[in-house]
Design a protein around this motif. Structure first.
Motif, PDB file in Angstrom:
ATOM      1  N   ILE A  21     -47.751  27.448  20.630  1.00  0.00           N
ATOM      2  CA  ILE A  21     -46.359  27.821  20.915  1.00  0.00           C
ATOM      3  C   ILE A  21     -46.057  27.680  22.401  1.00  0.00           C
ATOM      4  O   ILE A  21     -45.005  27.166  22.803  1.00  0.00           O
ATOM      5  CB  ILE A  21     -46.089  29.259  20.428  1.00  0.00           C
ATOM      6  N   ARG A  22     -46.994  28.109  23.236  1.00  0.00           N
ATOM      7  CA  ARG A  22     -46.765  28.051  24.684  1.00  0.00           C
ATOM      8  C   ARG A  22     -46.845  26.632  25.230  1.00  0.00           C
ATOM      9  O   ARG A  22     -46.356  26.380  26.332  1.00  0.00           O
ATOM     10  CB  ARG A  22     -47.778  28.946  25.404  1.00  0.00           C
ATOM     11  N   GLU A  23     -47.431  25.710  24.476  1.00  0.00           N
ATOM     12  CA  GLU A  23     -47.573  24.332  24.964  1.00  0.00           C
ATOM     13  C   GLU A  23     -46.293  23.521  24.859  1.00  0.00           C
ATOM     14  O   GLU A  23     -46.113  22.558  25.601  1.00  0.00           O
ATOM     15  CB  GLU A  23     -48.687  23.613  24.198  1.00  0.00           C
ATOM     16  N   VAL A  24     -45.394  23.860  23.937  1.00  0.00           N
ATOM     17  CA  VAL A  24     -44.190  23.046  23.792  1.00  0.00           C
ATOM     18  C   VAL A  24     -43.279  23.250  24.995  1.00  0.00           C
ATOM     19  O   VAL A  24     -43.205  24.339  25.578  1.00  0.00           O
ATOM     20  CB  VAL A  24     -43.434  23.370  22.487  1.00  0.00           C
ATOM     21  N   LYS A  25     -42.581  22.198  25.371  1.00  0.00           N
ATOM     22  CA  LYS A  25     -41.711  22.266  26.551  1.00  0.00           C
ATOM     23  C   LYS A  25     -40.557  23.245  26.343  1.00  0.00           C
ATOM     24  O   LYS A  25     -40.035  23.819  27.296  1.00  0.00           O
ATOM     25  CB  LYS A  25     -41.175  20.872  26.870  1.00  0.00           C
ATOM     26  N   SER A  26     -40.151  23.405  25.090  1.00  0.00           N
ATOM     27  CA  SER A  26     -39.018  24.287  24.796  1.00  0.00           C
ATOM     28  C   SER A  26     -39.426  25.747  24.647  1.00  0.00           C
ATOM     29  O   SER A  26     -38.612  26.577  24.236  1.00  0.00           O
ATOM     30  CB  SER A  26     -38.322  23.820  23.510  1.00  0.00           C
ATOM     31  N   TYR A  27     -40.663  26.087  25.004  1.00  0.00           N
ATOM     32  CA  TYR A  27     -41.145  27.457  24.859  1.00  0.00           C
ATOM     33  C   TYR A  27     -40.223  28.494  25.507  1.00  0.00           C
ATOM     34  O   TYR A  27     -39.963  29.549  24.911  1.00  0.00           O
ATOM     35  CB  TYR A  27     -42.560  27.564  25.426  1.00  0.00           C
ATOM     36  N   PRO A  28     -39.671  28.258  26.725  1.00  0.00           N
ATOM     37  CA  PRO A  28     -38.797  29.279  27.320  1.00  0.00           C
ATOM     38  C   PRO A  28     -37.596  29.641  26.450  1.00  0.00           C
ATOM     39  O   PRO A  28     -37.065  30.756  26.555  1.00  0.00           O
ATOM     40  CB  PRO A  28     -38.343  28.622  28.636  1.00  0.00           C
ATOM     41  N   LEU A  29     -37.152  28.738  25.569  1.00  0.00           N
ATOM     42  CA  LEU A  29     -36.015  29.037  24.702  1.00  0.00           C
ATOM     43  C   LEU A  29     -36.346  30.105  23.666  1.00  0.00           C
ATOM     44  O   LEU A  29     -35.439  30.686  23.063  1.00  0.00           O
ATOM     45  CB  LEU A  29     -35.556  27.765  23.985  1.00  0.00           C
ATOM     46  N   LEU A  30     -37.633  30.354  23.458  1.00  0.00           N
ATOM     47  CA  LEU A  30     -38.047  31.351  22.470  1.00  0.00           C
ATOM     48  C   LEU A  30     -38.124  32.753  23.064  1.00  0.00           C
ATOM     49  O   LEU A  30     -38.312  33.720  22.326  1.00  0.00           O
ATOM     50  CB  LEU A  30     -39.413  30.975  21.889  1.00  0.00           C
ATOM     51  N   LEU A  31     -37.973  32.865  24.376  1.00  0.00           N
ATOM     52  CA  LEU A  31     -38.101  34.144  25.062  1.00  0.00           C
ATOM     53  C   LEU A  31     -36.749  34.811  25.226  1.00  0.00           C
ATOM     54  O   LEU A  31     -35.701  34.158  25.120  1.00  0.00           O
ATOM     55  CB  LEU A  31     -38.755  33.924  26.433  1.00  0.00           C
TER      56      LEU A  31
END
Length: 702
Positions: free
Chosen positions: A633-643
């Motif tokens: 989950i943390r590896e995808v570039k869009s991870y900040p959108l999940l926070l």
């Protein structure tokens, strides 16, 4: 008969006591002559037997007309004869009781012609029948630096150089193996062994890696990989290296056959070989090198430096610009360059009033006026115990009188003070000073960012080594539904639900009026989609309508959809799946796939209609636990959108990780002909996840 040799022990190949060279030549410019010349000039500690039917002596050594004429046992035979004579040479080896052969000859499977492949299979079967391990054909051979054994024609091996190396290299390219040794000699890097595998008819790269992992004299493994033939064994070799805490640095080139290119699902389209390989390497803490230079640089660092205890880097320079460059590169590689404490800043300012003291520490040109300034400053800085590594940039100052002695003493003092800290010097050093710095336990680099790049590799590899599967949860799915020959979306959602993942409320309907009744039972607003096994991507053909808020809307949308699809040639266009519209934080995609080479694969990434367009996805191979799923989950570039963002709650990452881990375990409970299961989108919510669509694909027989 197994697909590999009768024994997995490669000692007879890598560390033989005696060698016969079939096709030995007196001409050192021919392959058979170069092999013998390399073996003799490097002083192999065992016996070397030239085999040549027309000469009683070759290159000053007694020659034998046939292998059977050799009066002693032969462990390894190097075959350097034309392709049409290789089969007979292997028969001779079987009669002699030879344990392993290196087939240098070409003209086999690498030609792409049926005749070459057939001949390769024939010599492989001959070797297997007699339990002979075969390296090649079409390889450049191998070298064992500790025993001075060279079974290769590559001219780079005319001189072995140092024999005290702890770096092993395996390469599917013979030319790369020879080039690697040549480059190592130029850089002062020493190998323990180099093995080139060629066509890999028998001995494959995963077996060589496994052998190197088991060798107590090997501390670092370098690999050049073009293709992977046995994904499960390859992954197991990487796992063993990780458990043994032996770093692997790998150059992976070319598009592997690992991707299933023509799969109907997004998962198949996204599962290109390079993406799968990236996931596999990340899963096992393997360092991916993008160039020969990076391969050597990282291998050198792992051989010279300990694993840092923390990501905190101390940077000391004589140039503010280089300090900024180093700190930027460190941050880019997820290292930390922490600011110094106020006490340490004051102490440095007392030494150098004009120094930059924020970390990077810029000692300025004052080091020319005070040659001991670097040592004084670093002794002060070492009082701060937060740092896991140090980079010392000296530029060209080592060329000044007296500076070499001071730098060598500084390195020795630092290593005594911090025995488990990487100490990386950046500058221009002559061979003598470089050897003294390395002898003191430091590593030397010319390009500044190579020092921080190496520290990042060291730290992140250490983190991978320390990861252990501690989760006790085991996913099993005994109650999965039986799927029809051509599964529909409803079948897919039922499967996903049985796997323990929440699915959107849905139902199917046949006919327009039935669709209205189902929608009223589910509750508005609803999504209406065509429900047909022949339509995979419904939105592409107008088979999806969202946000319908009344029965009239559903009836109108259903009629329009049927008319449009029938005009496009889709016969079964009046069956529908109706689901409740649900709002969430975002959409992702998770997928399970059986890969032809790597086996069961799980994917995670950005979902919805953008999954294939943006390709922000990551992969893992085999079953994973939730801790590994969190790393995905943390590896995808869009991870900040999940926070959480500006008052908006974040996604339930724990349930998302649980869903990914469940998908990774699906393969054990599914029929073998199920090639993929995909949820796209998987809706993210503050209190869970929900599958909105599911696609199951089967392997088409015949």
């Amino acid at each position: 008969m197994t697909t590999r040799g009768m024994t997995s022990d490669l000692s007879c190949l890598v560390d033989p006591a005696s060698i016969a060279i079939i096709g030995a030549s007196a001409d050192v410019n021919r392959i058979g002559g170069m092999v013998l010349d390399n073996a003799i000039r490097n002083g192999f500690e065992g016996e070397v037997f030239p085999i040549n039917p027309s000469r009683p002596e070759v290159q000053g050594r007694k020659a034998f007309p046939r292998l059977q004429a050799v009066p002693q046992d032969v462990d390894l035979a190097v075959i350097a004869v034309p392709m049409q004579h290789v089969h007979q040479a292997i028969k001779d080896c079987s009669e002699k009781g030879v344990k392993a052969v290196v087939v240098l000859s070409s003209g086999f499977g690498e030609t792409g012609e049926n005749a070459g492949r057939t001949t390769e299979q024939a010599i492989l079967e001959e070797a297997r029948v007699h339990g002979i391990r075969m390296l090649g054909p079409n390889c450049a051979g191998l070298a064992n630096f500790r025993s001075k054994m060279v079974a290769s024609f590559h001219p780079a091996f005319r001189h072995l150089g140092r024999q005290d190396g702890r770096i092993a290299l395996v390469s599917q390219s013979g030319a790369f193996g020879g080039l690697a040794h040549y480059e190592a000699c130029q850089r002062g890097v020493a190998f323990s062994s180099i093995v080139t595998t060629g066509n890999e008819a028998d001995v494959q790269i995963d077996e060589v890696i496994t052998h190197m992992v088991s060798d107590p004299e090997v501390s670092v493994i370098l690999a050049y990989v073009e293709s992977i033939r046995d994904g499960a064994s390859f992954a197991e070799a990487l796992r063993m290296a990780k458990e043994a805490r032996k770093p692997i640095v790998m150059v992976k080139v070319g598009d592997s056959e690992a991707g299933i290119r023509a799969a109907a699902s997004h998962t198949g389209a996204l599962a290109a070989g390079p993406s799968l390989i990236r996931g596999l390497l990340a899963q096992h803490g393997v360092n991916r090198a993008n160039s020969i230079e990076e391969l050597f640089s990282l291998g050198y660092a792992f051989d010279r430096s300990p694993i840092p205890a923390s990501p905190n880097v101390l940077i000391v320079t004589a140039s503010g610009g280089i300090g900024v460059l180093l700190s930027d590169d460190a941050a880019e590689r997820n290292l930390v360059v922490p600011e110094l404490s106020s006490e340490t800043k004051a102490a440095i300012k007392k030494l150098v009033p004009n120094a930059g003291v924020n970390n990077p520490v810029d000692l300025t040109g004052q080091i020319f006026n005070d040659p001991d300034l670097t040592s004084k400053a670093i002794n002060t800085l070492m009082g701060d115990r937060r740092f896991g590594s140090i980079v010392i940039q000296t530029g060209v100052t080592a060329a000044l009188p007296g500076f070499s002695e001071r730098l060598a003493k500084l390195a020795a003092d630092l290593r005594a003070h911090a025995p488990k800290m990487p100490i990386h010097f950046v500058g221009y050093y002559d061979d003598e000073l470089r050897r003294r710095l390395e002898a003191a336990g430091a590593a030397c680099f010319i390009e500044p960012t190579h020092a921080t790049r190496a520290i990042a590799a060291l730290y992140h590899t250490g983190q991978a080594f320390d990861r252990h599967r501690t989760e006790s949860r085991s996913y099993a799915f005994p109650g999965l539904p039986t799927l029809p020959g051509r599964p529909t979306e409803a079948d897919g959602l039922a499967l996903v639900s049985a796997a323990g993942i929440k699915v959107v409320p849905f139902a199917t309907a046949s006919g327009h009026q039935a669709a209205v009744r189902v929608a009223e039972e589910i509750g508005f607003p609803v999504a209406l989609k065509v429900h047909s096994p022949e339509i995979t991507h419904k939105s592409d053909v107008g088979g999806v309508r969202l946000g319908l808020t009344s029965g009239a809307d559903v009836l109108s949308a259903a009629r329009e959809m049927t008319e449009k699809l029938e005009s496009s040639g889709f016969a079964d266009s009046s069956s529908f799946i109706i689901s409740r519209m649900v709002k969430g934080i975002g959409e992702t995609i998770i997928g399970f796939q059986r890969d032809d080479v790597l086996g069961d694969v799980v994917m995670f990434g950005l979902g919805g209609i953008y999954a294939e367009a943006l390709r922000d996805v990551v992969f893992r191979v085999g079953k994973i636990d939730r801790a590994e799923a969190h790393r995905m989950i943390r590896e995808v570039k869009s991870y900040p959108l999940l926070l959480p963002q500006r008052g908006r709650p974040g996604a339930d990452l724990e349930m998302l990780a649980d869903a990914i881990a469940r998908f990774s375990a699906l393969g054990e409970s599914l029929d073998d002909d199920i090639t993929s299961v995909e949820v796209n989108p998987l809706l993210l919510m503050p209190d869970g996840v929900m599958a909105l669509d599911a696609l199951v694909t089967r392997r088409i027989s015949g």
